[in-house]
Design a protein around this motif. Structure first.
Motif, short mmCIF file in Angstrom:
data_model
loop_
_atom_site.label_atom_id
_atom_site.label_comp_id
_atom_site.label_asym_id
_atom_site.label_seq_id
_atom_site.Cartn_x
_atom_site.Cartn_y
_atom_site.Cartn_z
N GLU A 340 -37.05 24.48 -8.22
CA GLU A 340 -38.08 25.41 -7.74
C GLU A 340 -37.95 26.77 -8.43
O GLU A 340 -38.96 27.40 -8.78
CB GLU A 340 -37.98 25.57 -6.22
N ILE A 341 -36.72 27.22 -8.62
CA ILE A 341 -36.50 28.47 -9.34
C ILE A 341 -37.03 28.36 -10.76
O ILE A 341 -37.72 29.27 -11.28
CB ILE A 341 -35.00 28.83 -9.35
N ALA A 342 -36.74 27.24 -11.43
CA ALA A 342 -37.21 27.05 -12.80
C ALA A 342 -38.73 27.02 -12.85
O ALA A 342 -39.35 27.60 -13.77
CB ALA A 342 -36.63 25.75 -13.36
N ALA A 343 -39.37 26.36 -11.89
CA ALA A 343 -40.83 26.30 -11.88
C ALA A 343 -41.44 27.69 -11.66
O ALA A 343 -42.46 28.04 -12.28
CB ALA A 343 -41.31 25.33 -10.80
N ALA A 344 -40.83 28.46 -10.78
CA ALA A 344 -41.34 29.81 -10.52
C ALA A 344 -41.33 30.67 -11.78
O ALA A 344 -42.19 31.54 -11.97
CB ALA A 344 -40.51 30.48 -9.43
N LEU A 345 -40.35 30.42 -12.64
CA LEU A 345 -40.21 31.22 -13.87
C LEU A 345 -40.83 30.55 -15.09
O LEU A 345 -40.69 31.07 -16.21
CB LEU A 345 -38.71 31.47 -14.14
N ALA A 346 -41.48 29.40 -14.91
CA ALA A 346 -42.03 28.65 -16.04
C ALA A 346 -43.02 29.50 -16.82
O ALA A 346 -43.94 30.09 -16.25
CB ALA A 346 -42.71 27.39 -15.53
N PRO A 347 -42.87 29.55 -18.17
CA PRO A 347 -43.71 30.44 -18.97
C PRO A 347 -45.10 29.90 -19.28
O PRO A 347 -45.95 30.64 -19.77
CB PRO A 347 -42.90 30.60 -20.27
N SER A 348 -45.35 28.60 -19.02
CA SER A 348 -46.66 28.04 -19.38
C SER A 348 -47.12 27.07 -18.31
O SER A 348 -46.34 26.58 -17.49
CB SER A 348 -46.60 27.32 -20.73
N PHE A 349 -48.41 26.77 -18.35
CA PHE A 349 -49.03 25.86 -17.40
C PHE A 349 -48.35 24.50 -17.44
O PHE A 349 -48.02 23.92 -16.39
CB PHE A 349 -50.52 25.72 -17.73
N TRP A 350 -48.15 23.94 -18.64
CA TRP A 350 -47.66 22.57 -18.74
C TRP A 350 -46.18 22.45 -18.39
O TRP A 350 -45.75 21.41 -17.88
CB TRP A 350 -47.94 22.01 -20.14
N ILE A 351 -45.41 23.48 -18.62
CA ILE A 351 -44.01 23.45 -18.17
C ILE A 351 -43.97 23.47 -16.65
O ILE A 351 -43.21 22.72 -16.01
CB ILE A 351 -43.21 24.62 -18.77
N PHE A 352 -44.79 24.33 -16.06
CA PHE A 352 -44.87 24.36 -14.60
C PHE A 352 -45.27 22.99 -14.05
O PHE A 352 -44.65 22.46 -13.14
CB PHE A 352 -45.88 25.42 -14.16
N ALA A 353 -46.31 22.41 -14.64
CA ALA A 353 -46.80 21.12 -14.17
C ALA A 353 -45.73 20.04 -14.33
O ALA A 353 -45.54 19.18 -13.44
CB ALA A 353 -48.07 20.73 -14.92
N ALA A 354 -45.01 20.06 -15.45
CA ALA A 354 -44.00 19.03 -15.71
C ALA A 354 -42.85 19.10 -14.72
O ALA A 354 -42.22 18.07 -14.41
CB ALA A 354 -43.47 19.17 -17.14
N LEU A 355 -42.54 20.29 -14.20
CA LEU A 355 -41.44 20.43 -13.25
C LEU A 355 -41.80 19.94 -11.85
O LEU A 355 -40.91 19.70 -11.03
CB LEU A 355 -41.00 21.90 -13.17
N LEU A 356 -43.09 19.77 -11.57
CA LEU A 356 -43.48 19.38 -10.22
C LEU A 356 -43.04 17.96 -9.88
O LEU A 356 -42.71 17.66 -8.73
CB LEU A 356 -45.00 19.51 -10.05
N ALA A 357 -43.04 17.06 -10.87
CA ALA A 357 -42.63 15.68 -10.60
C ALA A 357 -41.15 15.59 -10.19
O ALA A 357 -40.83 14.98 -9.16
CB ALA A 357 -42.91 14.78 -11.80
N PRO A 358 -40.20 16.18 -10.95
CA PRO A 358 -38.81 16.13 -10.48
C PRO A 358 -38.59 16.90 -9.17
O PRO A 358 -37.73 16.52 -8.37
CB PRO A 358 -38.01 16.75 -11.63
N ILE A 359 -39.36 17.97 -8.92
CA ILE A 359 -39.26 18.65 -7.62
C ILE A 359 -39.65 17.68 -6.51
O ILE A 359 -38.99 17.59 -5.47
CB ILE A 359 -40.15 19.91 -7.59
N GLY A 360 -40.73 16.93 -6.71
CA GLY A 360 -41.14 15.93 -5.72
C GLY A 360 -40.08 14.86 -5.52
O GLY A 360 -39.81 14.45 -4.39
N MET A 361 -39.47 14.40 -6.61
CA MET A 361 -38.46 13.35 -6.51
C MET A 361 -37.24 13.84 -5.74
O MET A 361 -36.73 13.13 -4.86
CB MET A 361 -38.04 12.89 -7.91
N LEU A 362 -36.76 15.04 -6.05
CA LEU A 362 -35.57 15.55 -5.35
C LEU A 362 -35.88 15.90 -3.90
O LEU A 362 -35.06 15.69 -3.01
CB LEU A 362 -35.03 16.77 -6.09
#
Length: 474
Positions: A340-362
């Protein structure tokens, strides 16, 4: 609306040491009750083993339909409130009102679930949930909806959920029996997350083309499926569970039971922190879509779909897992907060979007592991009350956290709000992990030698017997 935890109870053995078939062996090796350890671990089952049981197939099929409607309504409800008010705080208030009854009355729902037939209670609650969706549909499609209407419907839905959650969680084991409990818990979560893949996508199309009202209507109608499934069940094939007779002090009895079990109370405290501060995705995702990426409901549905894909993967992996260990729970919670910390600091749309799947899994791993650990370690006669406390803390913390997180998000921006939730989740998990390790007679060992496990928890010298029991759980 149903929730996604999907945890359930077992038939009525005489003590918690009888909860699963291998517990007697596990206990002789120092394992905590209900949690397999070492060579006594439950043999791995097929991923979909619970579906061989007819009653459970009916239940799961009905829940898949209604869960799809639930996710459609969640997306439509969040977007409607944001459209009416333009405020993330208002979205947070809606979420808070939906979960406030769980905080106020959750324990009483568990007492009722322990006293009455679960199938009868579920017929009542699922029908009532369908009616709330239809009421909101009528208000929206006729053009009379106001934000206070949404608040009221959310609160009424929360009142129904107080009874629905412990009843539904305590019912599945009556269909599958204790041997398939862990698998059923995971498949219920997979069911919920599968619906989460479908519902937001359909809702995004409906909202964009016709408005939110049609999503509410379809959600209301979707509850026909679980009601029909409950009516079609063969009651003679249900595993019988002795109902608890009415008596004074049952609520206090349940609280005393949990207070005397460190493995239960600290697990519940952990999910309380995660639920209160780490699971405020309606607030954060609507804020990122609206404030950061300046997009529409289709993007919001995409974000929810990505999280659902990760959650579904996590649920399927959990269905194959033979044990529920607290070390897995703590580790998953720490990584969940870090992502969640990494997603909050994500510099681009697609990096933010890509982090959502592992956040959901964990996040799903935290939910299922905590849920099954608590259930399998609890006496059947106490399970309704213990699980109502579990859900009260997990979901009931939202009325406290959601408005605060919404205010922070409005005042400081979407990134700061998401960052704060991740930091609190990670720190809470790390601290509670250390508390559990200490209670279990463990210490942290760091070994930097090549070929050795670099970081591990190992037993402290001369740990007391009660501590060694907890250590095996961890």
């Amino acid at each position: 609306m149903s929730t996604g935890s999907g945890a359930h109870s077992a038939p009525a053995p005489n003590s918690r040491h009888d909860t699963v078939s291998d517990d007697a062996t596990a206990t002789t090796q120092g394992a905590a009750p209900g949690v397999a350890a070492g060579p006594a671990a439950t043999p791995r089952k097929g991923t979909f083993s619970s579906l061989r049981i007819r009653n459970y197939r009916l239940f799961a099929s009905g829940q898949l339909v209604s869960n799809t409607g639930t996710w459609m309504q969640r997306i439509a409800q969040d977007w409607l409130v944001l459209s009416l008010t333009g405020s993330s705080t208002a979205v947070g208030i809606t979420t808070a009102l939906q979960f406030l009854p769980m905080l106020l009355f959750g324990l009483y729902g568990g007492v009722i679930a322990d006293r009455f037939p679960k199938r009868t209670l579920l017929l009542m609650t699922q029908s009532a949930m369908g009616l709330t969706g239809l009421a909101l549909a009528v208000l929206t499609l006729t053009g009379h909806v106001q934000v206070w209407h949404v608040y009221l419907v959310a609160f009424v839905l929360g009142l129904v959920t107080v009874l629905d959650n412990p009843s539904r969680q305590a019912f599945v084991v009556e269909m599958v029996g204790p041997d398939d409990l862990r698998n059923a818990v995971s498949l219920n979560s997979a069911n919920f997350q599968s619906a989460r893949l479908i519902g937001p996508a359909v809702a995004g199309v409906l909202i964009g083309a016709f408005g939110s009202g049609w999503a509410f209507l379809l959600n209301g109608l979707s509850f026909i499926a679980p009601v029909a499934g409950l009516l079609m069940m063969r009651t003679a094939e249900l595993h019988k569970v002795e109902r608890v007779p009415r008596s004074k002090g049952q609520l206090r009895e349940g609280l005393r039971y949990v207070a005397g079990r460190p493995d239960l109370i600290w697990t519940i405290v952990l999910v309380g922190f995660i639920g209160t501060f780490g699971f405020n995705f309606p607030i954060w995702l609507t804020a990122f879509v609206h404030q950061v990426y300046h997009a529409g409901p289709g993007t919001y549905a995409l974000f929810n779909g990505l999280m659902a894909a990760g959650s579904l993967l996590g649920a399927l992996l959990a269905a194959r897992r033979a044990t529920s260990r607290l070390r897995l729970l703590v580790g998953a919670a720490v990584i969940f907060g870090a992502l969640e910390i990494a997603a909050a600091l994500a510099p681009s749309f697609w990096i933010f979007a890509a982090l959502l799947a592992p956040i959901g899994m964990l996040g799903l791993t935290v939910n299922v592991t905590a849920n099954s650990s608590v259930q399998l370690a609890t006496d059947p006669a106490m399970r309704g009350r213990v699980m109502s406390l579990f859900m009260m803390v997990f979901m009931g913390g939202t009325p406290l956290g959601a408005p605060l997180v919404g205010w922070v998000t409005d005042a400081a921006g979407a990134r700061v709000g998401f960052l704060a939730g991740g930091v609190i989740s990670a720190v809470a998990a790390a601290v509670i992990g250390l508390v559990l390790a200490r209670a279990g007679g463990l210490r942290l060992k760091i070994d930097l030698r090549r070929g050795h496990q670099h970081v591990a928890f190992v037993p402290r010298a001369a740990a007391p017997a009660t501590d060694r029991e907890l250590a095996t759980v961890a």
